[in-house]
Design a protein around this motif. Sequence first.
Motif, PDB file in Angstrom:
ATOM      1  N   UNK A 366       0.839  -1.203   0.000  1.00 31.32           N
ATOM      2  CA  UNK A 366       0.000   0.000   0.000  1.00 31.32           C
ATOM      3  C   UNK A 366       0.876   1.257   0.000  1.00 31.32           C
ATOM      4  N   UNK A 367       1.873   1.230   0.855  1.00 32.23           N
ATOM      5  CA  UNK A 367       2.739   2.401   1.014  1.00 32.23           C
ATOM      6  C   UNK A 367       3.794   2.407  -0.082  1.00 32.23           C
ATOM      7  N   UNK A 368       3.674   3.344  -1.016  1.00 31.30           N
ATOM      8  CA  UNK A 368       4.641   3.364  -2.111  1.00 31.30           C
ATOM      9  C   UNK A 368       5.634   4.497  -1.985  1.00 31.30           C
ATOM     10  N   UNK A 369       5.601   5.192  -0.843  1.00 34.89           N
ATOM     11  CA  UNK A 369       6.503   6.336  -0.690  1.00 34.89           C
ATOM     12  C   UNK A 369       7.914   5.877  -0.353  1.00 34.89           C
ATOM     13  N   UNK A 370       8.030   4.743   0.314  1.00 35.36           N
ATOM     14  CA  UNK A 370       9.365   4.272   0.657  1.00 35.36           C
ATOM     15  C   UNK A 370       9.601   2.908   0.020  1.00 35.36           C
ATOM     16  N   UNK A 371      10.853   2.497   0.081  1.00 39.01           N
ATOM     17  CA  UNK A 371      11.202   1.218  -0.516  1.00 39.01           C
ATOM     18  C   UNK A 371      10.648   0.063   0.323  1.00 39.01           C
ATOM     19  N   UNK A 372      10.417  -1.043  -0.337  1.00 43.13           N
ATOM     20  CA  UNK A 372       9.926  -2.252   0.323  1.00 43.13           C
ATOM     21  C   UNK A 372      11.110  -3.200   0.497  1.00 43.13           C
ATOM     22  N   UNK A 373      11.253  -3.750   1.703  1.00 42.20           N
ATOM     23  CA  UNK A 373      12.398  -4.628   1.974  1.00 42.20           C
ATOM     24  C   UNK A 373      11.939  -6.023   2.330  1.00 42.20           C
ATOM     25  N   UNK A 374      12.691  -6.994   1.878  1.00 47.25           N
ATOM     26  CA  UNK A 374      12.306  -8.392   2.128  1.00 47.25           C
ATOM     27  C   UNK A 374      13.531  -9.301   2.082  1.00 47.25           C
ATOM     28  N   UNK A 375      13.527 -10.318   2.957  1.00 48.99           N
ATOM     29  CA  UNK A 375      14.509 -11.404   2.874  1.00 48.99           C
ATOM     30  C   UNK A 375      13.834 -12.559   2.144  1.00 48.99           C
ATOM     31  N   UNK A 376      14.531 -13.146   1.196  1.00 50.54           N
ATOM     32  CA  UNK A 376      13.960 -14.275   0.467  1.00 50.54           C
ATOM     33  C   UNK A 376      14.926 -15.452   0.493  1.00 50.54           C
ATOM     34  N   UNK A 377      14.441 -16.597   0.985  1.00 51.72           N
ATOM     35  CA  UNK A 377      15.245 -17.823   0.936  1.00 51.72           C
ATOM     36  C   UNK A 377      15.046 -18.443  -0.432  1.00 51.72           C
ATOM     37  N   UNK A 387      12.862  -2.985  -2.982  1.00 54.09           N
ATOM     38  CA  UNK A 387      12.113  -2.777  -4.231  1.00 54.09           C
ATOM     39  C   UNK A 387      11.266  -1.516  -4.153  1.00 54.09           C
ATOM     40  N   UNK A 388      11.061  -0.922  -5.294  1.00 51.15           N
ATOM     41  CA  UNK A 388      10.274   0.304  -5.404  1.00 51.15           C
ATOM     42  C   UNK A 388       9.475   0.214  -6.700  1.00 51.15           C
ATOM     43  N   UNK A 389       8.231   0.683  -6.709  1.00 56.34           N
ATOM     44  CA  UNK A 389       7.458   0.634  -7.953  1.00 56.34           C
ATOM     45  C   UNK A 389       7.388   2.010  -8.597  1.00 56.34           C
ATOM     46  N   UNK A 390       7.134   2.010  -9.891  1.00 56.06           N
ATOM     47  CA  UNK A 390       6.969   3.253 -10.636  1.00 56.06           C
ATOM     48  C   UNK A 390       6.013   3.004 -11.783  1.00 56.06           C
ATOM     49  N   UNK A 391       5.714   4.048 -12.515  1.00 53.64           N
ATOM     50  CA  UNK A 391       4.855   3.908 -13.688  1.00 53.64           C
ATOM     51  C   UNK A 391       5.588   4.443 -14.909  1.00 53.64           C
ATOM     52  N   UNK A 392       5.439   3.778 -16.044  1.00 51.76           N
ATOM     53  CA  UNK A 392       6.055   4.320 -17.257  1.00 51.76           C
ATOM     54  C   UNK A 392       5.099   5.298 -17.924  1.00 51.76           C
ATOM     55  N   UNK A 393       5.526   5.865 -19.049  1.00 50.68           N
ATOM     56  CA  UNK A 393       4.753   6.919 -19.714  1.00 50.68           C
ATOM     57  C   UNK A 393       3.338   6.463 -20.057  1.00 50.68           C
ATOM     58  N   UNK A 394       3.169   5.176 -20.371  1.00 52.53           N
ATOM     59  CA  UNK A 394       1.841   4.706 -20.757  1.00 52.53           C
ATOM     60  C   UNK A 394       1.010   4.297 -19.547  1.00 52.53           C
TER      61      UNK A 394
END
Length: 482
Positions: A366-377, A387-394
């Motif tokens: 939900x919160x896209x203002x900061x980066x999302x952190x995760x440990x993955x085995x 990870x951080x999300x963004x949107x492209x021009x389209x």
Amino acid sequence: MTPGAPSADPLTLGRRVRHLRTQRGLTLDQLAADTGVSASQLSLVENGHREPRLGLLSALAQALGVPTASLLDPEPPTRRAALEIALERAQGSPAYARLGLPAVRPSRTLPTEALEALVGLHGELRRRDEAASATPEEARRANTELRRTMRAVHNHLPELEELAEQQLRAAGHGAGPLTHRTVARMAAELGLTILYVDDLPHSTRTVTDLENGRIYLPPASTPGGHGLRSLALQAMAHQLLKHSAPVDYADFLRQRMEINYYAAACLVPRTPALELLRAAKAAKDLAVEDFRDAFGITHETAAWRLTNLATRDLDIPLHFLRVTEDGALTKGYEDDGVGLPADAAGAVEGQHVCRRWAARAVFAQRDRTTEFHQYTDTPGGTFWCSAQTGRNASGSRFSITVGVPYVHAKWFRGRDTAVRARSTCPDDGCCKRPPGELADRWAGRSWPSATMHAHVLAPLPTGSFPGVDDAEVYAFLERHAR
Ligand SMILES: [Zn+2]
């Protein structure tokens, strides 16, 4: 094909009939009479313009004294016949039609030497054509090769780092983000003026008029974004690096990588970048977002730029992922053994990353203002990812992920995350197969219609530069040069 007709290549079949007929000393009229067709019909068959029906085929076999099956032999009867077939094929191709040249009829009076030469030239023409407009397979192969080469040097090119810093110094660039003004000064040093136009050819990102010393750029799209500075720097890089028109797709990709590298190295010069990164590492407070904000670039450029410097200068192996919302990898790099999904040829683009990875889990945040952190085995060890999300021009969403092996998480802000996931990909049981109860419920009771990705099938148009429409570009240059 006519129903009931044998499935053989009509050109080869025709040449075989003619070969057997002349070998037996028969004229066209004689053989036609023997098989109950007109000479003109038989001529059409011999020239490969008509496929004989089964009845005619057996009559021909009988009249020529051979089994029917031997007429259908896919091998041309003689070297000469093979050359004639090759010439007809080549002259019938769309590539040859585009040249507007006459077709040479491979008649008996055409010397075999001339035929050899023509077929050889056609072969070479086709090879060059294919090299310039790479098939998707060739493009993917070239791309995979380039990624391997870059992995071997930890995505770091010292000569481009040095060139960027040297050009920045020459233009009097001090500390802080690179301004449009400084970029214009860097262009001036090369004798180039930057001009913004709103009618740039569709097949280009920038056009450089070498005659009049101008770089044409599209009008500002993202105010404050680094897009235009980057495009201008990339256009200059072609000149600085003395690139010539790419000879094949691999060459095109290498040039594209180099100009991107140069632009990023100008926007984020190595010396101040390393000062910032080393201080952050010492404080165990590394964060892609800080790196991004310090240089006024996008999150993606910051994350990618980190791959140029982290392993080589900070001793931190890492991976970078750009993933679309459907999970497809559009850009990937790793030198930390994370195991990117790849096809049999080693290409990663278009492959789907594990649903459990941070690159995909981030889309649910939900919160896209900061980066999302995760440990993955994973089967290759435990990784910490940001990870951080963004949107492209389209408007479609994508995620940018930087990840490191567990032991290196300690240098990063967000290492204290409680989010943990487990991935067993590429094992199908991980996330690729639907849960059993859903499969039972829906298998055979649904019909999804797939999205067609046009770019997967479309080859690049061929111009003097791969993918570029010459007619459009030259008309554009004319328009502006006046
Ligand atoms: Zn998985």
